[in-house]
Design a protein around this motif. Structure first.
Motif, mmCIF file in Angstrom:
data_model
loop_
_atom_site.group_PDB
_atom_site.id
_atom_site.type_symbol
_atom_site.label_atom_id
_atom_site.label_comp_id
_atom_site.label_asym_id
_atom_site.label_seq_id
_atom_site.Cartn_x
_atom_site.Cartn_y
_atom_site.Cartn_z
ATOM 1 N N ARG A 180 0.888 -1.200 -0.120
ATOM 2 C CA ARG A 180 0.026 0.047 -0.081
ATOM 3 C C ARG A 180 0.904 1.102 0.031
ATOM 4 O O ARG A 180 0.536 2.092 -0.745
ATOM 5 C CB ARG A 180 -1.189 -0.074 1.108
ATOM 6 C CG ARG A 180 -1.896 -1.345 1.227
ATOM 7 C CD ARG A 180 -2.914 -1.179 2.367
ATOM 8 N NE ARG A 180 -3.863 -0.328 1.774
ATOM 9 C CZ ARG A 180 -5.051 0.008 2.426
ATOM 10 N NH1 ARG A 180 -5.056 -0.472 3.838
ATOM 11 N NH2 ARG A 180 -5.861 0.902 2.189
ATOM 12 N N LEU A 212 2.254 1.694 -3.552
ATOM 13 C CA LEU A 212 1.069 2.329 -4.483
ATOM 14 C C LEU A 212 1.181 3.794 -4.003
ATOM 15 O O LEU A 212 1.152 4.789 -5.172
ATOM 16 C CB LEU A 212 -0.014 1.611 -4.248
ATOM 17 C CG LEU A 212 -0.356 0.213 -4.683
ATOM 18 C CD1 LEU A 212 -1.551 -0.455 -4.153
ATOM 19 C CD2 LEU A 212 -0.191 0.278 -6.063
ATOM 20 N N ASP A 213 1.353 4.414 -3.130
ATOM 21 C CA ASP A 213 1.376 5.544 -2.489
ATOM 22 C C ASP A 213 2.342 6.409 -3.350
ATOM 23 O O ASP A 213 2.154 7.509 -3.911
ATOM 24 C CB ASP A 213 1.263 6.046 -1.013
ATOM 25 C CG ASP A 213 0.114 5.444 -0.299
ATOM 26 O OD1 ASP A 213 -1.072 5.448 -1.035
ATOM 27 O OD2 ASP A 213 0.020 5.122 0.739
ATOM 28 N N ALA A 227 -3.936 -7.733 -0.126
ATOM 29 C CA ALA A 227 -3.849 -6.326 -0.645
ATOM 30 C C ALA A 227 -4.866 -5.899 -1.284
ATOM 31 O O ALA A 227 -5.349 -4.828 -1.305
ATOM 32 C CB ALA A 227 -2.319 -6.205 -1.215
ATOM 33 N N LEU A 234 -8.064 -5.179 1.002
ATOM 34 C CA LEU A 234 -7.922 -4.013 1.704
ATOM 35 C C LEU A 234 -7.635 -2.506 0.613
ATOM 36 O O LEU A 234 -7.992 -1.473 0.979
ATOM 37 C CB LEU A 234 -6.482 -3.893 2.612
ATOM 38 C CG LEU A 234 -6.668 -4.676 3.708
ATOM 39 C CD1 LEU A 234 -5.583 -5.157 4.376
ATOM 40 C CD2 LEU A 234 -7.807 -4.542 4.589
ATOM 41 N N ASP A 235 -7.032 -2.819 -0.527
ATOM 42 C CA ASP A 235 -6.947 -1.845 -1.518
ATOM 43 C C ASP A 235 -7.503 -1.896 -2.883
ATOM 44 O O ASP A 235 -7.080 -2.726 -3.654
ATOM 45 C CB ASP A 235 -5.275 -1.361 -1.408
ATOM 46 C CG ASP A 235 -5.113 -0.047 -1.796
ATOM 47 O OD1 ASP A 235 -5.638 0.479 -2.731
ATOM 48 O OD2 ASP A 235 -4.045 0.526 -1.422
ATOM 49 N N ARG A 236 -8.534 -1.142 -3.036
ATOM 50 C CA ARG A 236 -9.333 -1.177 -4.310
ATOM 51 C C ARG A 236 -8.465 -0.648 -5.348
ATOM 52 O O ARG A 236 -8.829 -0.613 -6.753
ATOM 53 C CB ARG A 236 -10.520 -0.498 -4.261
ATOM 54 C CG ARG A 236 -11.528 -1.293 -3.117
ATOM 55 C CD ARG A 236 -12.880 -0.866 -3.141
ATOM 56 N NE ARG A 236 -13.524 -1.601 -4.429
ATOM 57 C CZ ARG A 236 -13.802 -2.623 -4.826
ATOM 58 N NH1 ARG A 236 -13.928 -3.646 -3.828
ATOM 59 N NH2 ARG A 236 -14.309 -3.066 -6.008
ATOM 60 N N ARG A 237 -7.135 -0.258 -5.324
ATOM 61 C CA ARG A 237 -6.514 0.247 -6.259
ATOM 62 C C ARG A 237 -6.164 -0.915 -7.214
ATOM 63 O O ARG A 237 -5.659 -0.655 -8.440
ATOM 64 C CB ARG A 237 -5.374 1.305 -5.961
ATOM 65 C CG ARG A 237 -5.794 2.601 -5.336
ATOM 66 C CD ARG A 237 -4.705 3.291 -4.918
ATOM 67 N NE ARG A 237 -4.238 2.854 -3.549
ATOM 68 C CZ ARG A 237 -3.054 3.278 -2.925
ATOM 69 N NH1 ARG A 237 -2.584 4.417 -3.314
ATOM 70 N NH2 ARG A 237 -2.620 2.679 -1.643
#
Length: 451
Positions: A243, A246-247, A293, A296-299
């Motif tokens: 995550r 990705l940021d 991942a 928890l992270d829709r990206r």
């Protein structure tokens, strides 16, 4: 300078066999990734004429990955990322990561534009080689891990005129480095993807930073018992890593430079990232990381699990990951070999694995389950091609090769695995129909569709 100078001596043999410690299913070399070598004939598991020979002192073995088949040359650049909002769980200071970004490069980059991208940095290769030599029973200098060919150019110019490209993240198995599946990574980059490989610092056998520091595996991870608790702890750190990466990639895509040292990046790299089209794949614990991942992270729009459990224990239905209970509403591909249980071996498919079955039943998104009978756990990595290459020059310990990669044809299965990974991301990140995902094909005879 090393952050930890004697991790190999402090790790038990079980921990050195990283995949075994992580999953209870398979052996890996030196708890780390191996550089990859092409099968010489391209048609099977054959050696050089005249038979194999022992590597002589000063005559270290170098082998190369199979070349990518896509239309683009491949470039690579490293990023040093520091998460100042998160303290390191296994070592001092803030959490530090090394990632590699692989991308379509300008034509002509096989010339002066960039230097050959190494499989490992020298310091990491030295630490890795010491552990691998114990398992392979060769001298530490018998194999030049840093000198393996990747078919990529470091710092090469980004291909012009392609616009923003889909981004795919890769996470390796437990105790392994981000190099473990470079054969698939360069293939995806050559097909037009930007691929980001992420090292699990202090869990991987060796991670080398730009200033020469080498962070070796922390013995604290191996002390966590039972293994289910160890897997859970490692997984939590990895998902947070993904995550954070990705940021930082979003910063890069907006024109910033996320590298902690502000090192110069190839011109146009940020403009090549389409952060609205992100996928991920991983092997073993990396497959677990991919699934969690995504939850928890829709990206992350699409994911692939290469023979990884979806529980903290491979076969205990009471120790499932949260994602196995919730399922996924986005595309997910399972590729498996064998499930090792206390009562024997079963096909690692959703028909036999409690964790895979739970995910399968609870997911509403597109899904496929592919099984290869003649494969083993590490067939889904560069090991599938490096071990046959090494066997042409070295006498490997009895049974090691079969235990790690089974009896599947190395060149053919590597080509098949590359094809399915590319087709999956083509379909779900680029909207391209790929018939290979619709059912069995004679082009990939080792792969069976389950359910």
């Amino acid at each position: 300078m090393r952050l930890m100078t004697s991790a190999v001596s402090r790790l038990s043999r079980r921990q050195l066999l990283g995949g075994l410690a992580a999953t209870g299913a398979a052996v890996t070399l030196a708890s780390a990734s191996l550089a990859s070598g092409a099968v010489s004939s391209g048609k099977g598991d054959t050696g050089h004429k005249g038979g194999k020979e022992r590597a002589r002192e000063g005559d270290a073995i170098r082998v190369g990955l199979p070349a990518p088949t896509g239309p683009y040359p491949v470039g690579m650049v490293e990023l040093h990322l520091v998460d100042q909002g998160r303290k390191e769980r296994w070592g001092p200071g803030d959490r530090e990561l090394m990632v590699s970004v692989w991308y379509p490069a300008r034509r002509g980059t096989d010339g002066a534009d960039g230097v050959s991208a190494p499989y490992m940095r020298p310091g990491a290769a030295e630490a890795f080689g010491a552990g691998a030599a114990q398992i392979l029973k060769v001298g530490a200098g018998a194999i030049d891990w840093a000198g393996f060919t990747t078919h990529a150019r470091e710092g090469a110019g980004v291909a012009r005129g392609l616009g923003r490209r889909p981004v795919v993240l890769y996470s390796p198995g437990m105790y392994n480095e981000r190099t473990l599946d470079t054969s698939a990574v360069v293939e995806l980059a050559g097909q037009g993807y930007v691929v980001v490989t992420v090292d699990p610092t202090y869990e991987a056998h060796a991670v080398e930073f730009p200033d020469g520091r080498v962070a070796e595996a922390s013995p604290e991870i191996g002390k966590i018992e039972p293994i289910a608790d160890r897997n859970k702890a490692a997984l939590e750190v990895r998902v947070a890593d993904v995550r954070f990466v990705l940021d930082r990639l979003e910063v890069l895509a907006r024109g910033g430079n996320p590298d902690a040292g502000g090192r110069q990046l190839p011109s146009g790299l940020g403009a090549a990232l389409d952060m609205a089209r992100v996928g991920m794949f991983g092997h073993s614990l990396g497959g677990m990381t991919t699934a969690e991942a995504m939850r928890l992270d829709r990206r992350i729009r699409a994911g692939i699990n290469l023979d990884g459990p979806l529980g903290y224990d491979w076969t205990d239905p009471d120790l499932l990951l949260p994602v196995a209970h919730s399922g996924l509403d986005r595309p997910f591909l399972l590729m498996g070999a064998w499930l090792v249980t206390t009562s024997g071996r079963l096909p690692h498919t959703h028909e036999h694995s409690p964790s895979w079955r739970a995910l399968w039943q609870n997911s509403t998104g597109w899904k496929r389950d592919l099984w290869t009978q003649a494969a083993e756990h590490n067939s889904f990595t560069d090991y599938e091609i490096v071990l046959p290459a090494l066997a042409e020059r070295l006498t490997l310990p009895d049974g090691l090769r079969k235990q790690m990669i089974g009896t599947v044809n190395p060149a053919r299965f590597t080509a098949s695995r590359r094809a399915y990974l590319t087709a999956f991301f083509d379909r779900h990140l680029r909207g391209l129909h790929r018939p290979v995902l619709d059912g069995p094909t004679p082009s990939h005879p080792d792969v069976r569709f389950i359910g």
